[in-house]
Enzyme design. Structure first.
Site, PDB file in Angstrom:
ATOM      1  N   ASP A  61       0.853  -1.191   0.000  1.00 30.50           N
ATOM      2  CA  ASP A  61       0.000   0.000   0.000  1.00 30.50           C
ATOM      3  C   ASP A  61       0.888   1.240   0.000  1.00 30.50           C
ATOM      4  O   ASP A  61       1.887   1.291   0.733  1.00 30.50           O
ATOM      5  CB  ASP A  61      -0.885   0.044   1.253  1.00 30.50           C
ATOM      6  CG  ASP A  61      -1.939  -1.051   1.263  1.00 30.50           C
ATOM      7  OD1 ASP A  61      -1.983  -1.849   0.302  1.00 30.50           O
ATOM      8  OD2 ASP A  61      -2.714  -1.099   2.240  1.00 30.50           O
TER       9      ASP A  61
ATOM     10  N   HIS B  39      -6.139   2.473  -3.980  1.00 34.11           N
ATOM     11  CA  HIS B  39      -6.195   2.610  -2.521  1.00 34.11           C
ATOM     12  C   HIS B  39      -7.049   3.836  -2.171  1.00 34.11           C
ATOM     13  O   HIS B  39      -6.877   4.466  -1.142  1.00 34.11           O
ATOM     14  CB  HIS B  39      -4.774   2.747  -1.961  1.00 34.11           C
ATOM     15  CG  HIS B  39      -4.648   2.464  -0.490  1.00 34.11           C
ATOM     16  ND1 HIS B  39      -5.416   1.524   0.162  1.00 34.11           N
ATOM     17  CD2 HIS B  39      -3.839   3.003   0.468  1.00 34.11           C
ATOM     18  CE1 HIS B  39      -5.078   1.502   1.450  1.00 34.11           C
ATOM     19  NE2 HIS B  39      -4.135   2.396   1.657  1.00 34.11           N
TER      20      HIS B  39
ATOM     21  N   HIS C 127      -7.528   9.261   2.737  1.00 33.04           N
ATOM     22  CA  HIS C 127      -7.327   8.126   3.658  1.00 33.04           C
ATOM     23  C   HIS C 127      -8.364   8.200   4.785  1.00 33.04           C
ATOM     24  O   HIS C 127      -8.051   8.527   5.927  1.00 33.04           O
ATOM     25  CB  HIS C 127      -5.903   8.128   4.200  1.00 33.04           C
ATOM     26  CG  HIS C 127      -5.412   6.753   4.520  1.00 33.04           C
ATOM     27  ND1 HIS C 127      -4.990   5.857   3.556  1.00 33.04           N
ATOM     28  CD2 HIS C 127      -5.322   6.087   5.696  1.00 33.04           C
ATOM     29  CE1 HIS C 127      -4.639   4.717   4.126  1.00 33.04           C
ATOM     30  NE2 HIS C 127      -4.837   4.827   5.424  1.00 33.04           N
TER      31      HIS C 127
ATOM     32  N   HIS D 299       3.875  -2.293   3.152  1.00 38.42           N
ATOM     33  CA  HIS D 299       3.676  -0.879   2.796  1.00 38.42           C
ATOM     34  C   HIS D 299       4.919  -0.328   2.122  1.00 38.42           C
ATOM     35  O   HIS D 299       6.034  -0.750   2.419  1.00 38.42           O
ATOM     36  CB  HIS D 299       3.364  -0.040   4.041  1.00 38.42           C
ATOM     37  CG  HIS D 299       2.049  -0.377   4.662  1.00 38.42           C
ATOM     38  ND1 HIS D 299       1.865  -1.496   5.456  1.00 38.42           N
ATOM     39  CD2 HIS D 299       0.844   0.260   4.597  1.00 38.42           C
ATOM     40  CE1 HIS D 299       0.601  -1.536   5.855  1.00 38.42           C
ATOM     41  NE2 HIS D 299      -0.038  -0.492   5.348  1.00 38.42           N
TER      42      HIS D 299
END
Length: 207
Positions: free
Chosen positions: A23, A75, A79, A169
């Site tokens: 990610d 993604h 966020h 990540h």
């Protein structure tokens, strides 16, 4: 009857395969060392879930991931936890991210990992209706907590099963990931695993 969409945690397969997934939400320091570690270990298959906010800020890095031949998934844009927002808000976010990622990399994403991995049945159904497979994970490296290279390696290589999806990540918060990768890759190969993309893993599902 509408189809019932399910989130993907792992895939039932008899083939000894695992998907490395990364990610990226922010930062420009970590992605390159991660890509270099993958290249040096001759890993040609991995899946990167990119935030469109990051793609806009780092278009060259986003294209570099694409040019390495790695799979790109979405993604999202901001966020934020999708379960706390309306269907309308989620649809707007997902479509905006889709458009940006496509403009920069040429890839029309069909896989999505929700920010923070946050989801429920409503979100999964909505994303499915938008043409996305929602991808979670079955093995968590916990690399973003920077627990030490050895801990990341242990988290990533202990008790791994065929069809697992490993969460890693490449955001700048994950400062130890690139150093842990060579050992993770070596140990998983020693256990007999082959690295594939999430899409390839999905195509191997045992019926």
């Amino acid at each position: 009857m509408h189809p019932r969409f399910e989130a993907i945690y792992r895939v039932n397969t008899i083939k000894k395969c695992i998907a490395l997934t990364f990610d990226i939400g922010w930062g420009g320091k970590v992605p390159t060392p991660v890509l270099e570690a993958l290249s040096a270990s001759r890993v040609k298959k991995a899946t990167f879930f990119l935030s469109s906010h990051w793609v806009l800020e780092r278009p060259l890095l986003a294209r570099k991931i694409k040019n390495h031949g790695y799979e790109i998934g979405s993604h999202g844009r901001l966020h934020q936890n999708y379960t706390e927002h309306s269907n309308r808000w989620i649809t707007r976010e997902v479509r905006a991210a889709e458009s940006i990622i496509r403009k920069v990399t040429g890839v029309k994403c069909r896989l999505i990992r929700t920010p923070n991995g946050d989801m429920n049945q409503r979100v999964i159904q909505l994303l499915g209706s938008l043409g996305y497979s929602t991808v979670h994970w079955s093995k968590d490296s916990m690399d973003w907590t920077n627990p030490g290279v050895r801990t990341i390696i242990r988290n990533s290589t202990t008790g791994v099963k065929s069809g697992d999806i490993l969460l890693l990540h490449a955001s700048d918060s994950a400062r130890q990931t690139a150093r842990a990768l060579p050992s993770i890759i070596r140990k998983l190969r020693r256990q007999g695993f082959v690295f594939v993309t999430v899409s390839e893993l999905l195509s191997m599902r045992s019926r």
